[in-house]
Every structure is written in C-alpha cells, then in structure tokens.
Design a protein around this motif. Sequence first.
Motif, PDB file in Angstrom:
ATOM      1  N   LEU A   1      -8.570   2.389  11.750  1.00  0.00           N
ATOM      2  CA  LEU A   1      -7.214   2.086  12.178  1.00  0.00           C
ATOM      3  C   LEU A   1      -6.619   3.290  12.872  1.00  0.00           C
ATOM      4  O   LEU A   1      -6.898   4.422  12.506  1.00  0.00           O
ATOM      5  N   SER A   2      -5.797   3.046  13.834  1.00  0.00           N
ATOM      6  CA  SER A   2      -5.145   4.164  14.506  1.00  0.00           C
ATOM      7  C   SER A   2      -4.098   4.746  13.579  1.00  0.00           C
ATOM      8  O   SER A   2      -3.566   4.052  12.717  1.00  0.00           O
ATOM      9  N   PRO A   3      -3.800   6.044  13.730  1.00  0.00           N
ATOM     10  CA  PRO A   3      -2.829   6.681  12.840  1.00  0.00           C
ATOM     11  C   PRO A   3      -1.454   6.017  12.887  1.00  0.00           C
ATOM     12  O   PRO A   3      -0.704   6.087  11.939  1.00  0.00           O
ATOM     13  N   GLN A   4      -1.121   5.336  13.979  1.00  0.00           N
ATOM     14  CA  GLN A   4       0.197   4.715  14.096  1.00  0.00           C
ATOM     15  C   GLN A   4       0.348   3.498  13.173  1.00  0.00           C
ATOM     16  O   GLN A   4       1.443   3.139  12.795  1.00  0.00           O
ATOM     17  N   THR A   5      -0.748   2.843  12.825  1.00  0.00           N
ATOM     18  CA  THR A   5      -0.634   1.622  12.039  1.00  0.00           C
ATOM     19  C   THR A   5      -0.772   1.852  10.535  1.00  0.00           C
ATOM     20  O   THR A   5      -0.409   0.994   9.764  1.00  0.00           O
ATOM     21  N   LEU A   6      -1.317   2.990  10.145  1.00  0.00           N
ATOM     22  CA  LEU A   6      -1.519   3.274   8.726  1.00  0.00           C
ATOM     23  C   LEU A   6      -0.531   4.327   8.257  1.00  0.00           C
ATOM     24  O   LEU A   6      -0.367   5.358   8.903  1.00  0.00           O
ATOM     25  N   SER A   7       0.109   4.048   7.123  1.00  0.00           N
ATOM     26  CA  SER A   7       0.966   5.059   6.506  1.00  0.00           C
ATOM     27  C   SER A   7       0.594   5.154   5.031  1.00  0.00           C
ATOM     28  O   SER A   7       0.138   4.190   4.430  1.00  0.00           O
ATOM     29  N   ILE A   8       0.774   6.344   4.482  1.00  0.00           N
ATOM     30  CA  ILE A   8       0.497   6.586   3.065  1.00  0.00           C
ATOM     31  C   ILE A   8       1.751   7.160   2.445  1.00  0.00           C
ATOM     32  O   ILE A   8       2.352   8.090   2.996  1.00  0.00           O
ATOM     33  N   ARG A   9       2.146   6.597   1.321  1.00  0.00           N
ATOM     34  CA  ARG A   9       3.363   7.031   0.639  1.00  0.00           C
ATOM     35  C   ARG A   9       3.148   6.985  -0.860  1.00  0.00           C
ATOM     36  O   ARG A   9       2.169   6.421  -1.347  1.00  0.00           O
ATOM     37  N   THR A  10       4.080   7.563  -1.591  1.00  0.00           N
ATOM     38  CA  THR A  10       4.050   7.525  -3.055  1.00  0.00           C
ATOM     39  C   THR A  10       4.498   6.138  -3.515  1.00  0.00           C
ATOM     40  O   THR A  10       5.448   5.566  -2.978  1.00  0.00           O
ATOM     41  N   ALA A  11       3.822   5.623  -4.510  1.00  0.00           N
ATOM     42  CA  ALA A  11       4.149   4.296  -5.045  1.00  0.00           C
ATOM     43  C   ALA A  11       5.525   4.289  -5.692  1.00  0.00           C
ATOM     44  O   ALA A  11       5.964   5.288  -6.268  1.00  0.00           O
ATOM     45  N   GLN A  12       6.151   3.145  -5.616  1.00  0.00           N
ATOM     46  CA  GLN A  12       7.448   2.893  -6.241  1.00  0.00           C
ATOM     47  C   GLN A  12       7.275   1.791  -7.290  1.00  0.00           C
ATOM     48  O   GLN A  12       6.300   1.033  -7.241  1.00  0.00           O
ATOM     49  N   PRO A  13       8.209   1.668  -8.232  1.00  0.00           N
ATOM     50  CA  PRO A  13       8.060   0.653  -9.284  1.00  0.00           C
ATOM     51  C   PRO A  13       7.853  -0.772  -8.753  1.00  0.00           C
ATOM     52  O   PRO A  13       7.100  -1.542  -9.354  1.00  0.00           O
ATOM     53  N   ASP A  14       8.443  -1.113  -7.627  1.00  0.00           N
ATOM     54  CA  ASP A  14       8.289  -2.479  -7.124  1.00  0.00           C
ATOM     55  C   ASP A  14       6.930  -2.722  -6.456  1.00  0.00           C
ATOM     56  O   ASP A  14       6.636  -3.835  -6.029  1.00  0.00           O
ATOM     57  N   ASP A  15       6.078  -1.710  -6.411  1.00  0.00           N
ATOM     58  CA  ASP A  15       4.726  -1.856  -5.855  1.00  0.00           C
ATOM     59  C   ASP A  15       3.719  -2.379  -6.876  1.00  0.00           C
ATOM     60  O   ASP A  15       2.643  -2.839  -6.499  1.00  0.00           O
ATOM     61  N   VAL A  16       4.030  -2.292  -8.142  1.00  0.00           N
ATOM     62  CA  VAL A  16       3.038  -2.496  -9.204  1.00  0.00           C
ATOM     63  C   VAL A  16       2.283  -3.815  -9.072  1.00  0.00           C
ATOM     64  O   VAL A  16       1.042  -3.836  -9.089  1.00  0.00           O
ATOM     65  N   ILE A  17       2.964  -4.921  -8.925  1.00  0.00           N
ATOM     66  CA  ILE A  17       2.298  -6.229  -8.853  1.00  0.00           C
ATOM     67  C   ILE A  17       1.385  -6.296  -7.637  1.00  0.00           C
ATOM     68  O   ILE A  17       0.251  -6.767  -7.718  1.00  0.00           O
ATOM     69  N   HIS A  18       1.847  -5.788  -6.505  1.00  0.00           N
ATOM     70  CA  HIS A  18       1.044  -5.807  -5.278  1.00  0.00           C
ATOM     71  C   HIS A  18      -0.216  -4.954  -5.432  1.00  0.00           C
ATOM     72  O   HIS A  18      -1.298  -5.352  -4.983  1.00  0.00           O
ATOM     73  N   LEU A  19      -0.076  -3.799  -6.069  1.00  0.00           N
ATOM     74  CA  LEU A  19      -1.219  -2.902  -6.231  1.00  0.00           C
ATOM     75  C   LEU A  19      -2.226  -3.457  -7.228  1.00  0.00           C
ATOM     76  O   LEU A  19      -3.442  -3.310  -7.042  1.00  0.00           O
ATOM     77  N   LEU A  20      -1.747  -4.103  -8.258  1.00  0.00           N
ATOM     78  CA  LEU A  20      -2.644  -4.748  -9.210  1.00  0.00           C
ATOM     79  C   LEU A  20      -3.425  -5.867  -8.512  1.00  0.00           C
ATOM     80  O   LEU A  20      -4.635  -6.024  -8.730  1.00  0.00           O
ATOM     81  N   ARG A  21      -2.774  -6.602  -7.640  1.00  0.00           N
ATOM     82  CA  ARG A  21      -3.440  -7.671  -6.874  1.00  0.00           C
ATOM     83  C   ARG A  21      -4.545  -7.090  -5.985  1.00  0.00           C
ATOM     84  O   ARG A  21      -5.636  -7.653  -5.874  1.00  0.00           O
ATOM     85  N   ILE A  22      -4.274  -5.940  -5.364  1.00  0.00           N
ATOM     86  CA  ILE A  22      -5.300  -5.282  -4.539  1.00  0.00           C
ATOM     87  C   ILE A  22      -6.508  -4.932  -5.398  1.00  0.00           C
ATOM     88  O   ILE A  22      -7.653  -5.169  -5.005  1.00  0.00           O
ATOM     89  N   GLN A  23      -6.263  -4.376  -6.583  1.00  0.00           N
ATOM     90  CA  GLN A  23      -7.362  -4.013  -7.484  1.00  0.00           C
ATOM     91  C   GLN A  23      -8.194  -5.235  -7.852  1.00  0.00           C
ATOM     92  O   GLN A  23      -9.425  -5.200  -7.778  1.00  0.00           O
ATOM     93  N   LEU A  24      -7.534  -6.302  -8.251  1.00  0.00           N
ATOM     94  CA  LEU A  24      -8.251  -7.494  -8.693  1.00  0.00           C
ATOM     95  C   LEU A  24      -9.054  -8.106  -7.552  1.00  0.00           C
ATOM     96  O   LEU A  24     -10.227  -8.469  -7.729  1.00  0.00           O
ATOM     97  N   ASP A  25      -8.451  -8.212  -6.378  1.00  0.00           N
ATOM     98  CA  ASP A  25      -9.161  -8.781  -5.224  1.00  0.00           C
ATOM     99  C   ASP A  25     -10.351  -7.912  -4.832  1.00  0.00           C
ATOM    100  O   ASP A  25     -11.426  -8.424  -4.504  1.00  0.00           O
ATOM    101  N   ALA A  26     -10.170  -6.588  -4.871  1.00  0.00           N
ATOM    102  CA  ALA A  26     -11.261  -5.679  -4.513  1.00  0.00           C
ATOM    103  C   ALA A  26     -12.409  -5.795  -5.510  1.00  0.00           C
ATOM    104  O   ALA A  26     -13.584  -5.863  -5.114  1.00  0.00           O
ATOM    105  N   LEU A  27     -12.104  -5.821  -6.784  1.00  0.00           N
ATOM    106  CA  LEU A  27     -13.160  -5.950  -7.795  1.00  0.00           C
ATOM    107  C   LEU A  27     -13.943  -7.241  -7.601  1.00  0.00           C
ATOM    108  O   LEU A  27     -15.183  -7.234  -7.609  1.00  0.00           O
ATOM    109  N   ARG A  28     -13.227  -8.336  -7.406  1.00  0.00           N
ATOM    110  CA  ARG A  28     -13.889  -9.638  -7.303  1.00  0.00           C
ATOM    111  C   ARG A  28     -14.675  -9.808  -6.006  1.00  0.00           C
ATOM    112  O   ARG A  28     -15.686 -10.508  -5.993  1.00  0.00           O
ATOM    113  N   ALA A  29     -14.256  -9.176  -4.938  1.00  0.00           N
ATOM    114  CA  ALA A  29     -14.936  -9.377  -3.654  1.00  0.00           C
ATOM    115  C   ALA A  29     -15.960  -8.292  -3.327  1.00  0.00           C
ATOM    116  O   ALA A  29     -16.998  -8.588  -2.741  1.00  0.00           O
ATOM    117  N   LEU A  30     -15.670  -7.046  -3.687  1.00  0.00           N
ATOM    118  CA  LEU A  30     -16.506  -5.947  -3.213  1.00  0.00           C
ATOM    119  C   LEU A  30     -17.598  -5.520  -4.198  1.00  0.00           C
ATOM    120  O   LEU A  30     -18.543  -4.839  -3.802  1.00  0.00           O
TER     121      LEU A  30
END
Length: 169
Positions: free
Chosen positions: A4-33
């Motif tokens: 990805l080009s640097p313009q499309t990717l950003s990295i930041r510190t997680a916030q409390p409202d990220d938790v459900i989304h990040l857990l979903r990423i973990q579960l999807d990654a485990l099941r698919a990868l």
Amino acid sequence: MDNLSPQTLSIRTAQPDDVIHLLRIQLDALRALCIHDYTPEQIEALVGRNIRYSSLGGNRREITLVAEVDGVRVGLCSLLGDRITALYVHPQFARRGIGTQLLNAVERMAKTHNIKILRVAASLTARPFYQANGYRVGGESYLVADRGLRIPYINMKKYLLFSFNLMEF
C-alpha cells in the motif's frame, strides 16, 4: 506483494472504541490464515481463547497500535513490556506490507522505552513473517487448551539495534 502506498495506510494508538473491531480482525485472521498450520479444533480453541482473554483495552500497560486503510481498521499489533502479544492483519489486507509496518512501529516504540530484546510467541503461520523481519527461533512450545488440546507455537526473539548520533558524544 501488493504494498500500500504511504498515503492510504495510517498507524495510530488504539482507543477503547476499537476493541470490537480489533477482536474481529483477530478472529477472521485466525480462521482464514492459519488453516494450513492448525486443525479446525486448534483454530477454534485459539478463537475462544482470544475472546475470553483479550486484553485489548483492558491492560493499561499494554500498548496496541491500529493500522487503518482509508479509515478502515485492518490490523493491530500489541506490546506488553518486551513481548509482542498480538499482531494480526485482516485476511483481505494480508501480504501487503501492513504487518511489517505495524511490526516496525512497535519496534520503534520498544526502542524509545529502552527495550533491547523483543520476544514473541509466534504461531506456526507467523514464523516465516517474523524470521523475514529478523526474529530468531528460540524453540517450540505448546499452549494447552480445553480438554488438553495442544497448540504449538514458536518462541522467537529479536535483538533491537540502537543507532547513536556520534555528534552527541
């Protein structure tokens, strides 16, 4: 590799409202990868463990970084002391350099905290990724899940190099 080009990717510190989304990423990654390295029973045991023991947002000493592409959460990497406790990229965004950028960001953060060695209990699936990023194998171990189900992982570590400005001496 479709980086990805640097313009499309950003990295930041997680916030409390990220938790459900990040857990979903973990579960999807485990099941698919991880399907080529673990049995379906082992994967579901890891999924259940992540749901029960996820410290995303719960441990104040753990720092979690979030990778976003165009505002959509696509990956995460967590650091607790000298241990990488999680590094997941959503399967739709895997193998595009996001994991490497998250890992590089965590390594920079570790250096600012004067951490000299980073350790990770890597999945069999993640072993080649960590090796490609300079981590060395320290040995294999097993997580024992419900009913004695053994899930192998690889203990790995990387010695962080510090750069010095000779003008400071």
